[in-house]
Design a protein around this motif. Sequence first.
Motif, PDB file in Angstrom:
ATOM      1  N   SER A 337       0.838  -1.127  -0.032  1.00 33.35           N
ATOM      2  CA  SER A 337       0.205  -0.002   0.302  1.00 33.35           C
ATOM      3  C   SER A 337       0.933   0.534   0.363  1.00 33.35           C
ATOM      4  O   SER A 337       2.089   1.668  -0.533  1.00 33.35           O
ATOM      5  N   ASN A 437      -2.784  -1.911   7.447  1.00 33.04           N
ATOM      6  CA  ASN A 437      -2.687  -2.598   6.386  1.00 33.04           C
ATOM      7  C   ASN A 437      -2.173  -4.025   7.586  1.00 33.04           C
ATOM      8  O   ASN A 437      -1.839  -5.589   7.189  1.00 33.04           O
TER       9      ASN A 437
ATOM     10  N   MET B 436     -10.317   0.082   2.359  1.00 35.48           N
ATOM     11  CA  MET B 436     -10.160  -0.360   3.663  1.00 35.48           C
ATOM     12  C   MET B 436     -11.074  -1.765   4.091  1.00 35.48           C
ATOM     13  O   MET B 436     -10.767  -2.515   4.817  1.00 35.48           O
TER      14      MET B 436
END
Lengths: 503, 503
Positions: A337, A437, B436
């Motif tokens: 990302s 993430n 996300m």
Amino acid sequence: MLPSAKVIHVDTRGAVILSEESPEARKHIKNGTRDSRGIYLPNYIEPVSHIAVDVGGSLAKVVYFTRSPDPPSSPSIIATRGSGTPSNLSSPSHTPPNESEAAAANHLSPSTSKRNGALTPLILGDPYTHTYPGNISQLTGLANGSLLRDTILRRTVQHFPGGSLNFERFETDSIDECVQFIQSLIERSAEVNGVSIEEMRKGVKIMATGGGAHKFYELFHDTLCVEVRREDEMECLIEGLKFITLIPDEVYYFSDELIQSVSQSGSSAVRVDGPGPSKLPAVAPNGVLERPSPNPPAYAVTFESNPTPQLPCLLVNIGSGVSLIKVDEDGKFERVSGTSLGGGTLWGLLSLLTPATTFDEMLAFSEKGDNATVDMLVGDIYGQDYSRLGLKSTMIASSFGKVFKKGGDKRQFSPEDISRSLLYAVSNNIGQIAYMNAEKYNLERIYFGGCFIRGHAATIGTLSYAIRFWSKGTKRALFLRHEGFLGSIGAWLKNIGPGEDEA
Amino acid sequence: MLPSAKVIHVDTRGAVILSEESPEARKHIKNGTRDSRGIYLPNYIEPVSHIAVDVGGSLAKVVYFTRSPDPPSSPSIIATRGSGTPSNLSSPSHTPPNESEAAAANHLSPSTSKRNGALTPLILGDPYTHTYPGNISQLTGLANGSLLRDTILRRTVQHFPGGSLNFERFETDSIDECVQFIQSLIERSAEVNGVSIEEMRKGVKIMATGGGAHKFYELFHDTLCVEVRREDEMECLIEGLKFITLIPDEVYYFSDELIQSVSQSGSSAVRVDGPGPSKLPAVAPNGVLERPSPNPPAYAVTFESNPTPQLPCLLVNIGSGVSLIKVDEDGKFERVSGTSLGGGTLWGLLSLLTPATTFDEMLAFSEKGDNATVDMLVGDIYGQDYSRLGLKSTMIASSFGKVFKKGGDKRQFSPEDISRSLLYAVSNNIGQIAYMNAEKYNLERIYFGGCFIRGHAATIGTLSYAIRFWSKGTKRALFLRHEGFLGSIGAWLKNIGPGEDEA
């Protein structure tokens, strides 16, 4: 910018982490900023080779190795003075060699420049950890005086006397200065070696990474007339990370107690707006009313003195923009990302919204600011907590959200408040994306690299809080002393290793 | 702001979606902006009740129902003129009732104000979908002339003649204006009903949501002297969403073809910097060189004409700040995330960095701007694509990343370029965080609500591209005509339903 000059650009310590008490270090400690760690300057400037440069959007980072037969006289180093003699090298001497000896020892010949003489750092035939790819070697020469050296030396096949990695930074906009610097390194090297510049050039290789390695390839190659190898940016970042995290006291973080003590409520609901001079934290559990400030003992970060293998992890490299790279336990990595809201965004906005003209001025402004005058907090909208959702009234609902209402008159907002608000906005956002993430890939350790953080307390605090907030304490934000040099260190490391002499 | 005035604040259509050809709609279409959809103003202003207000950080949104026995004379409506007669009501008449009939029909009595007369909208005993909680009813009166009305009417137990939901907006900073507006609604209502204001007040309830429902509770209650019920913001958003997405042509999105045709390479690698006047897209697959602009036929968005149940989904409500709420298939919801980089941030920054003084001016600036003069693109750093990672040279590496280099002289950057850059920065970031979370909870549909989007092409495009980019086309960004009124509609709906007359 010759290496022996009183440094202007070198604002980070050499790869040898000196203890703070060393006279060597004290000589060079600047006042006030976290960046002023002891700088190990070798007693004797040896010819250099193995120059690496990482050219990013805003900054060009240079790393080069210089050999020093005499390690600095700090207590920790004396105690662990190097040992071991490579078979095909002159013995390390503990007294400064005379010029001719040095010249002989350092005589460059193209075929042996990597293996013989004093120009190459230690090469391990046996990587420190099995997780390292085969072509990455450890640099034990850096580890004079440190725990690392002890452990790595036990595995050495060949080693050389100690030396240092040196660091320099230039603005990418002034890339010519960077090139000239490297030119002067090479010229000085030829001089000390007693060889012609043409001869010297045959033995020098520049490992270049970052976007600018491609963009400025011809510039480097044609001006310096040496081999320039372009290395992948992500690969270099990860190699640099893997290496640097092994050095004791390189990695640091805010302790849980520290985070706890500055949270508004003292509960596990951590404020993501971070500490600020106007936000008096509740009395800490130990009864002391603690306030964040640049150098109070109570807010000393915790250093990782006994590093263990740090994989798997997430690396968040914050430069002009941000890259997020996951690294598996076996060292494989993938850029998963990124975000365009990075250092460049913050500096750009603050350069227009405040009188500040440098990063450090902007950070100094932010230290004195109160973001609540420009940010819209939950309490501003609700008049209280939004307790049903666990949103405290002091949490930021809308960054800069108070600005538009006030008629757009810029003069009503101080540069300090503006700076703090935007620092929080950018840092909280990076922290949030980093957390998401890390959660997606089930990673507990999140390293922050890049030149953005600069050891600034509010930035480190905000990133730490954000990770803690979103992860409910299950993940940790980790920081690096050499945060800005991961790519250049990694590029530099890629020059070392068996079988490197391929055409 | 009396409802019969030529509207200033009402910039969205009534809940009756008129076809564009209807003379009723044409009368009220403003020039130029996407917000100027046909507004259905009832021929006959009936007494109002059931006022809902959603007071956010920047804006206070008001929704109120007015009854109109004669639906507007648009072709689609005539074709589907209502039918069905509730047992305890006067029959709907297709000719305007005389004053006394109207008064009789509308006579208020506290015990029946919800069930009898013309003041309450349709109540369904049998929700349109089984996924609705029991106390939410459909409003078929809104559906004059639309597909929704046909389908819902089949399930009616009781219904009333048609009516409209009306929308008004006020600045939260001018909350007194909002209160005064509601005051005048109530006064006018009493007048038309032929009752005293005290009597009228007994039958009026204000459903209030948003942070301001708490912050301004006393103001509303003490000034208007009516019952004020505070409703949870998230709950209202979701109720409003569930309701509004059933209305044909309420939901819209950028078609895949549209997204495809404006991508730089024409490949599936979608640009997240969105279209811009200086970025000439490649020739589209159909051979036509398409350019984005506010109203070209080729860029018409796709409307969801036959809505199917829209759950599960993620709602991203973009106001001053941003809330992300996941909604399960059964209608249960949870606020799973948020970001403080929202509309307030963008407006605040642009109010200081440009001469613009309103949102619309800022958006107008952005339409003419070229972000590449202020943003650092991948190509600026690499000189080319970073192809190994699939990063196109036109992608934004660092938002505002070019600004700091140029010496910080604000005059070098045009307000147009600045506006476009920051619009992209905020929108891309929201899109990324939305993606996300949608991925984390395995949701394909992402609705964007709140007053930020305002039908602006670049914003819709950027959000659509971001979702498509990150999801590789597996998720879709969906937009709502009544984006800013989800909370107020939801609050309004919560006033309706069996068993509502509890003390």
